[in-house]
Design a protein around this motif. Sequence first.
Motif, PDB file in Angstrom:
ATOM      1  N   GLU A   3     -77.217 -48.120  -8.714  1.00 28.96           N
ATOM      2  CA  GLU A   3     -78.574 -48.632  -8.594  1.00 28.96           C
ATOM      3  C   GLU A   3     -79.586 -47.488  -8.766  1.00 28.96           C
ATOM      4  O   GLU A   3     -79.272 -46.313  -8.560  1.00 28.96           O
ATOM      5  CB  GLU A   3     -78.767 -49.287  -7.227  1.00 28.96           C
ATOM      6  CG  GLU A   3     -77.964 -50.563  -7.049  1.00 28.96           C
ATOM      7  CD  GLU A   3     -78.307 -51.278  -5.757  1.00 28.96           C
ATOM      8  OE1 GLU A   3     -77.795 -52.396  -5.552  1.00 28.96           O
ATOM      9  OE2 GLU A   3     -79.079 -50.728  -4.954  1.00 28.96           O
ATOM     10  N   ARG A   4     -80.793 -47.876  -9.124  1.00 30.05           N
ATOM     11  CA  ARG A   4     -81.863 -46.898  -9.232  1.00 30.05           C
ATOM     12  C   ARG A   4     -82.162 -46.339  -7.843  1.00 30.05           C
ATOM     13  O   ARG A   4     -82.286 -47.099  -6.882  1.00 30.05           O
ATOM     14  CB  ARG A   4     -83.105 -47.539  -9.837  1.00 30.05           C
ATOM     15  CG  ARG A   4     -84.194 -46.558 -10.213  1.00 30.05           C
ATOM     16  CD  ARG A   4     -85.248 -47.227 -11.057  1.00 30.05           C
ATOM     17  NE  ARG A   4     -84.689 -47.703 -12.331  1.00 30.05           N
ATOM     18  CZ  ARG A   4     -85.427 -48.169 -13.341  1.00 30.05           C
ATOM     19  NH1 ARG A   4     -86.745 -48.207 -13.221  1.00 30.05           N
ATOM     20  NH2 ARG A   4     -84.859 -48.585 -14.447  1.00 30.05           N
ATOM     21  N   GLU A   5     -82.271 -45.012  -7.747  1.00 37.45           N
ATOM     22  CA  GLU A   5     -82.510 -44.401  -6.459  1.00 37.45           C
ATOM     23  C   GLU A   5     -83.744 -43.505  -6.489  1.00 37.45           C
ATOM     24  O   GLU A   5     -84.083 -42.906  -7.508  1.00 37.45           O
ATOM     25  CB  GLU A   5     -81.288 -43.594  -5.996  1.00 37.45           C
ATOM     26  CG  GLU A   5     -80.976 -42.370  -6.812  1.00 37.45           C
ATOM     27  CD  GLU A   5     -79.922 -41.483  -6.160  1.00 37.45           C
ATOM     28  OE1 GLU A   5     -79.528 -41.746  -5.006  1.00 37.45           O
ATOM     29  OE2 GLU A   5     -79.491 -40.514  -6.822  1.00 37.45           O
ATOM     30  N   PHE A   6     -84.370 -43.412  -5.331  1.00 33.49           N
ATOM     31  CA  PHE A   6     -85.566 -42.609  -5.163  1.00 33.49           C
ATOM     32  C   PHE A   6     -85.226 -41.128  -5.213  1.00 33.49           C
ATOM     33  O   PHE A   6     -84.191 -40.702  -4.685  1.00 33.49           O
ATOM     34  CB  PHE A   6     -86.213 -42.954  -3.827  1.00 33.49           C
ATOM     35  CG  PHE A   6     -87.299 -42.023  -3.399  1.00 33.49           C
ATOM     36  CD1 PHE A   6     -87.115 -41.152  -2.346  1.00 33.49           C
ATOM     37  CD2 PHE A   6     -88.517 -42.028  -4.065  1.00 33.49           C
ATOM     38  CE1 PHE A   6     -88.113 -40.291  -1.942  1.00 33.49           C
ATOM     39  CE2 PHE A   6     -89.529 -41.166  -3.665  1.00 33.49           C
ATOM     40  CZ  PHE A   6     -89.328 -40.303  -2.608  1.00 33.49           C
ATOM     41  N   VAL A   7     -86.125 -40.350  -5.850  1.00 30.24           N
ATOM     42  CA  VAL A   7     -85.964 -38.897  -5.902  1.00 30.24           C
ATOM     43  C   VAL A   7     -87.111 -38.210  -5.164  1.00 30.24           C
ATOM     44  O   VAL A   7     -86.887 -37.423  -4.250  1.00 30.24           O
ATOM     45  CB  VAL A   7     -85.906 -38.404  -7.360  1.00 30.24           C
ATOM     46  CG1 VAL A   7     -85.848 -36.883  -7.412  1.00 30.24           C
ATOM     47  CG2 VAL A   7     -84.716 -39.019  -8.089  1.00 30.24           C
ATOM     48  N   GLN A  34     -93.346 -43.359   3.697  1.00 36.89           N
ATOM     49  CA  GLN A  34     -91.980 -43.494   3.195  1.00 36.89           C
ATOM     50  C   GLN A  34     -91.753 -44.776   2.398  1.00 36.89           C
ATOM     51  O   GLN A  34     -90.729 -44.906   1.730  1.00 36.89           O
ATOM     52  CB  GLN A  34     -91.001 -43.383   4.358  1.00 36.89           C
ATOM     53  CG  GLN A  34     -90.937 -41.981   4.943  1.00 36.89           C
ATOM     54  CD  GLN A  34     -89.831 -41.814   5.969  1.00 36.89           C
ATOM     55  OE1 GLN A  34     -89.139 -42.762   6.323  1.00 36.89           O
ATOM     56  NE2 GLN A  34     -89.664 -40.597   6.455  1.00 36.89           N
ATOM     57  N   ARG A  35     -92.709 -45.679   2.434  1.00 35.41           N
ATOM     58  CA  ARG A  35     -92.582 -46.870   1.596  1.00 35.41           C
ATOM     59  C   ARG A  35     -92.643 -46.499   0.115  1.00 35.41           C
ATOM     60  O   ARG A  35     -92.208 -47.266  -0.751  1.00 35.41           O
ATOM     61  CB  ARG A  35     -93.682 -47.873   1.933  1.00 35.41           C
ATOM     62  CG  ARG A  35     -93.474 -48.584   3.262  1.00 35.41           C
ATOM     63  CD  ARG A  35     -94.648 -49.460   3.616  1.00 35.41           C
ATOM     64  NE  ARG A  35     -95.809 -48.662   4.006  1.00 35.41           N
ATOM     65  CZ  ARG A  35     -96.985 -49.181   4.334  1.00 35.41           C
ATOM     66  NH1 ARG A  35     -97.171 -50.491   4.297  1.00 35.41           N
ATOM     67  NH2 ARG A  35     -97.984 -48.396   4.698  1.00 35.41           N
ATOM     68  N   MET A  36     -93.171 -45.311  -0.211  1.00 33.47           N
ATOM     69  CA  MET A  36     -93.205 -44.862  -1.593  1.00 33.47           C
ATOM     70  C   MET A  36     -91.810 -44.522  -2.106  1.00 33.47           C
ATOM     71  O   MET A  36     -91.640 -44.202  -3.288  1.00 33.47           O
ATOM     72  CB  MET A  36     -94.135 -43.655  -1.743  1.00 33.47           C
ATOM     73  CG  MET A  36     -95.615 -44.019  -1.672  1.00 33.47           C
ATOM     74  SD  MET A  36     -96.158 -45.037  -3.072  1.00 33.47           S
ATOM     75  CE  MET A  36     -96.179 -46.669  -2.338  1.00 33.47           C
ATOM     76  N   GLY A  37     -90.815 -44.590  -1.270  1.00 39.00           N
ATOM     77  CA  GLY A  37     -89.437 -44.426  -1.688  1.00 39.00           C
ATOM     78  C   GLY A  37     -88.797 -45.714  -2.169  1.00 39.00           C
ATOM     79  O   GLY A  37     -87.644 -45.711  -2.604  1.00 39.00           O
ATOM     80  N   GLN A  38     -89.518 -46.800  -2.117  1.00 34.87           N
ATOM     81  CA  GLN A  38     -89.003 -48.116  -2.510  1.00 34.87           C
ATOM     82  C   GLN A  38     -89.429 -48.439  -3.937  1.00 34.87           C
ATOM     83  O   GLN A  38     -90.623 -48.536  -4.219  1.00 34.87           O
ATOM     84  CB  GLN A  38     -89.531 -49.184  -1.550  1.00 34.87           C
ATOM     85  CG  GLN A  38     -89.163 -48.930  -0.105  1.00 34.87           C
ATOM     86  CD  GLN A  38     -89.959 -49.817   0.846  1.00 34.87           C
ATOM     87  OE1 GLN A  38     -90.760 -50.658   0.441  1.00 34.87           O
ATOM     88  NE2 GLN A  38     -89.748 -49.609   2.143  1.00 34.87           N
ATOM     89  N   PRO A  39     -88.476 -48.634  -4.854  1.00 32.18           N
ATOM     90  CA  PRO A  39     -88.847 -48.918  -6.252  1.00 32.18           C
ATOM     91  C   PRO A  39     -89.782 -50.113  -6.405  1.00 32.18           C
ATOM     92  O   PRO A  39     -90.651 -50.112  -7.277  1.00 32.18           O
ATOM     93  CB  PRO A  39     -87.496 -49.188  -6.919  1.00 32.18           C
ATOM     94  CG  PRO A  39     -86.501 -48.481  -6.074  1.00 32.18           C
ATOM     95  CD  PRO A  39     -87.020 -48.548  -4.681  1.00 32.18           C
ATOM     96  N   ALA A  40     -89.629 -51.112  -5.559  1.00 34.86           N
ATOM     97  CA  ALA A  40     -90.434 -52.339  -5.688  1.00 34.86           C
ATOM     98  C   ALA A  40     -91.919 -52.093  -5.442  1.00 34.86           C
ATOM     99  O   ALA A  40     -92.744 -52.939  -5.803  1.00 34.86           O
ATOM    100  CB  ALA A  40     -89.910 -53.403  -4.736  1.00 34.86           C
ATOM    101  N   ARG A  41     -92.275 -50.957  -4.842  1.00 37.96           N
ATOM    102  CA  ARG A  41     -93.683 -50.652  -4.575  1.00 37.96           C
ATOM    103  C   ARG A  41     -94.428 -50.274  -5.851  1.00 37.96           C
ATOM    104  O   ARG A  41     -95.646 -50.357  -5.888  1.00 37.96           O
ATOM    105  CB  ARG A  41     -93.783 -49.498  -3.583  1.00 37.96           C
ATOM    106  CG  ARG A  41     -93.245 -49.829  -2.204  1.00 37.96           C
ATOM    107  CD  ARG A  41     -94.186 -50.724  -1.447  1.00 37.96           C
ATOM    108  NE  ARG A  41     -93.661 -51.086  -0.140  1.00 37.96           N
ATOM    109  CZ  ARG A  41     -94.298 -51.858   0.725  1.00 37.96           C
ATOM    110  NH1 ARG A  41     -95.498 -52.330   0.424  1.00 37.96           N
ATOM    111  NH2 ARG A  41     -93.742 -52.147   1.888  1.00 37.96           N
TER     112      ARG A  41
END
Length: 129
Positions: free
Chosen positions: A44-48, A108-115
């Motif tokens: 899955e796509r993951e946050f960097v 930390q919500r900026m770590g969620q792709p859906a944002r």
Amino acid sequence: QVQLVESGGGLVQAGGSLRLSCAASERTFSNWNMGWFRQAPGKEREFVAAISWSGGSTYYAESVKGRFTISRDNVKNTVYLEMNTLKPEDTAVYYCAAYTSTPIFFDQRMGQPARYDSWGQGTQVTVSS
């Protein structure tokens, strides 16, 4: 939807470095939070990493903390990802993304792709062992 264009990917040996760039087409770039994500084959796509609109706040995934640095130039409408001490497990397609919605916030919500509402096409990073 804005246009984001990544560049700077390539093949590098383990322990090496790369710098990715993501250029945005809009002058309102300075109003957006920006993020980098990656996706390896079969995963899955993951946050960097993410950076706030002003550049004053950053947030990193634990797996890259201390090795990667996100930064931005609001004059050049560009966000960067400096990647050092690269490991084979960093191999992936790297995507930049923009959060252009309001109200603006950064946590930390900026770590969620859906944002994020806009994505680049991705650039391949391959780290050989």
